[in-house]
Scaffold this active site. Structure first.
Site, short mmCIF file in Angstrom:
data_model
loop_
_atom_site.label_atom_id
_atom_site.label_comp_id
_atom_site.label_asym_id
_atom_site.label_seq_id
_atom_site.Cartn_x
_atom_site.Cartn_y
_atom_site.Cartn_z
N ASN A 1 0.73 -1.15 0.11
CA ASN A 1 -0.09 0.17 -0.13
C ASN A 1 0.70 1.49 0.11
O ASN A 1 1.61 1.46 0.86
CB ASN A 1 -0.98 0.11 1.10
CG ASN A 1 -2.10 1.21 0.79
OD1 ASN A 1 -2.43 1.36 0.33
ND2 ASN A 1 -1.70 1.89 2.66
N LYS B 1 0.19 4.80 -0.28
CA LYS B 1 -0.37 5.68 0.14
C LYS B 1 -0.31 7.05 -0.14
O LYS B 1 -0.06 6.41 -1.98
CB LYS B 1 -0.02 5.69 1.52
CG LYS B 1 0.93 4.63 2.68
CD LYS B 1 0.14 5.30 3.88
CE LYS B 1 0.67 3.59 4.53
NZ LYS B 1 0.64 3.59 6.90
N HIS C 1 -9.41 1.47 4.93
CA HIS C 1 -8.07 1.87 5.45
C HIS C 1 -7.87 3.24 6.40
O HIS C 1 -9.27 3.74 6.84
CB HIS C 1 -6.91 2.24 4.20
CG HIS C 1 -5.59 1.87 4.79
ND1 HIS C 1 -4.89 3.13 6.23
CD2 HIS C 1 -4.76 0.97 4.54
CE1 HIS C 1 -4.15 2.74 6.49
NE2 HIS C 1 -4.14 1.57 5.28
N GLU D 1 -6.45 5.22 7.71
CA GLU D 1 -6.55 6.49 7.19
C GLU D 1 -7.57 6.98 6.49
O GLU D 1 -7.72 8.31 7.02
CB GLU D 1 -5.07 6.69 6.38
CG GLU D 1 -3.46 6.45 7.41
CD GLU D 1 -2.51 5.63 6.68
OE1 GLU D 1 -2.55 5.83 5.44
OE2 GLU D 1 -1.63 5.29 7.15
N GLU E 1 -4.91 -4.66 10.55
CA GLU E 1 -4.92 -3.50 10.63
C GLU E 1 -4.47 -3.42 11.41
O GLU E 1 -5.94 -2.15 12.09
CB GLU E 1 -4.31 -3.16 9.58
CG GLU E 1 -4.62 -3.50 7.74
CD GLU E 1 -3.31 -2.37 7.17
OE1 GLU E 1 -2.34 -3.01 6.55
OE2 GLU E 1 -4.53 -1.38 7.32
N GLY F 1 2.07 2.35 10.49
CA GLY F 1 3.04 3.48 10.31
C GLY F 1 3.88 4.66 11.50
O GLY F 1 3.90 5.31 11.78
N SER G 1 3.04 -2.08 10.25
CA SER G 1 4.73 -2.01 10.76
C SER G 1 5.55 -3.43 10.33
O SER G 1 6.21 -3.48 10.65
CB SER G 1 4.38 -1.82 11.61
OG SER G 1 4.59 -0.30 11.95
C1 PEP Z 1 -0.72 0.14 5.40
O1 PEP Z 1 -0.71 1.32 5.17
O2 PEP Z 1 -1.61 -0.91 5.85
C2 PEP Z 1 0.88 -0.56 6.85
C3 PEP Z 1 0.70 -1.68 7.01
O3 PEP Z 1 1.07 0.37 6.99
P1 PEP Z 1 2.67 0.26 7.70
O4 PEP Z 1 3.07 -0.92 6.91
O5 PEP Z 1 3.71 1.59 7.32
O6 PEP Z 1 2.33 0.11 9.21
#
Ligand code: PEP
Length: 258
Positions: A13, A15, A100, A102, A172, A178, A218
Site C-alpha cells: 500500500n 499511500k 483503510h 487512514e 490492521e 506506520g 509495520s
Molecule cells: C498500511 O498502510 O496498510 C500499513 C500497514 O502501513 P505500515 O506497514 O507502514 O504500518
C-alpha cells in the site's frame, strides 16, 4: 482450518507516495526480485490513482497485480474528486483497498461507506482488500473482538458468500500502522483466527476457509517471517516497507517460504 486452501497475498500500500517516474523505477526494481513467487503467492502493488496506468504498463507480463487505494461507491455522477470501480477496472486495476484506517481517521469513512465501497468494487469486477482494526484504546479496554466483529458484520453486510470469497480481509490494528509498533505474531494470529471464526458464523466453514486474511501494521523484513508463519495469517498489507524493493522482496520471499 487449512492454510493450504488459500494462496498467500502480499500487497503493498504505497499511500500518497511516488510520482510516475518514481513508481516506474520502484516497480522495475521489484519485478525481477519477486519473479520466483509466480504461481506460489499473489503479489500486488496498490498505488495512487495517478500511478495506475504506469503501474499496469510496467507490470504487464510480470506476476505483480495492480490495485488502487480507494474507490467511490456510485457508478458515476456529481462526486468531484472521486473515482469509480468502472474507471479502475478500465485502467487495469484488479484490486482496491477499502476502509483503510487512514481513510476512516482522516476522511470520515464509516462502516456504512466501507460496505458500500466494497459492494461497488465487487460489482465493478475488482477484488476489495477490506481493512479492519482496533484503536489502541479499544485494545487496552479489552474490546478488540467486539470492535472487529462489528466491523466485519457491517463492512460485509449483504455481501454473498460467493462474493466474499473474492475479497481479502486485512487485519490492521490502528496502533501498529506506520508507528513501527507491530502486533506480536500471536496477537496477529489471535485476531486473524477470530475474523475467520466470525466469517464461519456469518457464512459457513468452507467460505471462512477460502477467504484470505492478511495482517498489516509495520510488517517489515525483520518481523515478517514469524507473522507469516501463523496458520491464519495468509499474507500482509505492507505500507512503509513496500516502498523499498529489497524490503518488500524479503516479505514476499517469507510468504513464499510459508
Ligand atoms: C498500511 O498502510 O496498510 C500499513 C500497514 O502501513 P505500515 O506497514 O507502514 O504500518
Amino acid at each position: 482450518m487449512n492454510k493450504n486452501l488459500r494462496k498467500a497475498v502480499i500487497a503493498g500500500n504505497w499511500k500518497m507516495n511516488k510520482t510516475r517516474p518514481e513508481a516506474k523505477a520502484l516497480l522495475e526494481a521489484i519485478i525481477p526480485l519477486v519473479a520466483n513467487a509466480k504461481d506460489k503467492i499473489e503479489v500486488i502493488a496498490c498505488v495512487p490513482f495517478t500511478n495506475l496506468e504506469t503501474a499496469v504498463a510496467v507490470t504487464a507480463g510480470s506476476n505483480i497485480k495492480v490495485g488502487a487505494e480507494n474507490v467511490h461507491f456510485e457508478k458515476s455522477g456529481a462526486y468531484t474528486g472521486e473515482i469509480s470501480a468502472d474507471m479502475l477496472s478500465e485502467v487495469g486495476a484488479e484490486y482496491v483497498v477499502v476502509g483503510h484506517s487512514e481513510r476512516r481517521q482522516y476522511f470520515g469513512e464509516t462502516d456504512e461507506t466501507v460496505n458500500k465501497r466494497t459492494k461497488a468494487a465487487l460489482a465493478g469486477g475488482l477484488k476489495p482488500i477490506v481493512c479492519v482494526g482496533e484503536l489502541l484504546a479499544e485494545r487496552e479496554a479489552n474490546i478488540t473482538e467486539e470492535v472487529i466483529s462489528r466491523q466485519i458484520k457491517l463492512d460485509l453486510a449483504d455481501i454473498s458468500a460467493e462474493d466474499v470469497k473474492k475479497a481479502i480481509i486485512a487485519y490492521e490494528p490502528v496502533w501498529a500502522i506506520g508507528t513501527g509498533k507491530t502486533a506480536t505474531a500471536d496477537q496477529a494470529q489471535e485476531v486473524c483466527a477470530f475474523i475467520r471464526a466470525t466469517l464461519a458464523k456469518l457464512y459457513d466453514n468452507a467460505t471462512a476457509d477460502a477467504v484470505t486474511i492478511q495482517y498489516g501494521g509495520s510488517m517489515n523484513a525483520k518481523n515478517c517471517a514469524e507473522l507469516l508463519s501463523k496458520p491464519d495469517v495468509d499474507g500482509g498489507l505492507i505500507g512503509g516497507a513496500s516502498l523499498k524493493a529489497e524490503d518488500f522482496n524479503v516479505i514476499v520471499q517469507a510468504a513464499v517460504e510459508g
